[in-house]
Design a protein around this motif. Sequence first.
Motif: not given
Length: 273
Positions: A88-100, A102-110
Motif C-alpha cells: 500500500t505504501m509503495q502504491n501511494q509512493k508510485l502514485e505520488t511520483q506519477n503525479q509529480e 505528470e506535473m513536470e511533463t505539463r511544465n516542460l510542454i508549456n
Amino acid sequence: MAEDVNYASVVFKNKNRSRPEAKNEEETVYDEVKVKKNSTEQSPDTNDKKADGRRRHYRLLACCLVTFCVILLLGIIAICVYKKMNLTMQNQKLETQNQELEMETRNLINQIKDMEAKGNELNISRAQWSIDAYCPKDGGRRCKSCQPGWNLFQPSCYVVLDYKNSTDRKTWEEARELCKIRSSDLVVADNAEEKTYVHVNSYDRPENEGYWIGLKVEDGKWKWVDGSDLANSSWIENPTDGHCAISRQTQGWKSVKCNNRNNWICEQKSLSV
C-alpha cells in the motif's frame, strides 16, 4: 518395588513321642518369609497413577502443539499484514511520483511551447537583422555579400578589430565571445591563401603585440575553433598548454599566453547574392 514381608506359623511334630505328648509339646515357631510379588501384579492405585501421568503428558503435548500452531498462524497473519501495508505504501509512493512526473511533463510542454514561440520571434528578428545587415535600406535594398565594415575574401567576410587603447584589447576567450556576438568567430586560416590574407591584414604597430586568430592549444595540439587540427604545423612553433596564436605582419604566427590582451580578427560566411 519394595518386598513385602508375610508372617506364617510353622508347626514341627516329633514322631518318636506319643501323639498326646507330641500334641502337648507342640512348638510354634514364627519365621519371616519374604515373598516377592510378581512385577506384573500391580495395585489399582499404581495403574491409575500411570494412566493419569500419560494423560497429563498427552494433554501437555497437545497444548504445546496448539500453542505452536497459534503462534505460526499469528506469524503468517503478521507477515501478510506487513506485506499488504508495504504494498500500500509503495502504491501511494508510485502514485505520488506519477503525479509529480505528470506535473513536470505539463511544465516542460508549456516551456517548450514558450520556447517555440520565442524561437519563432527570435528567428524572425534574426532574419530581419540579416536582411537589414546585408541589404541596407539606403539606396533601395541593394544586397551585399558582407555587412558594412566587413571585407570580402573568397567565401568569407572578415573584420579586423584594431584598438589603440590597451584597455580595449581582450584576452583570447573574450575576443572570441565578441566575435560570436557579431554572428562570427575568430578567423580560421586553413589554407595558404587565407593565411596570406590574414597575415597582410595583421597590422604591424609598435604598441600592438598582434591579432588573435582562432587557433589554440588543446590536449597538446594546435586546434582551430571549428574543431579541426592545424594541418601545417610548420606555420607556428610547438604547442604549449595555455597558449593561443596571434598574427603579425613581420613575424607571422606566434604562440603567446591566452590571457594576454590583444586585438583580434573575426570571420563569418559571406552571403550569396
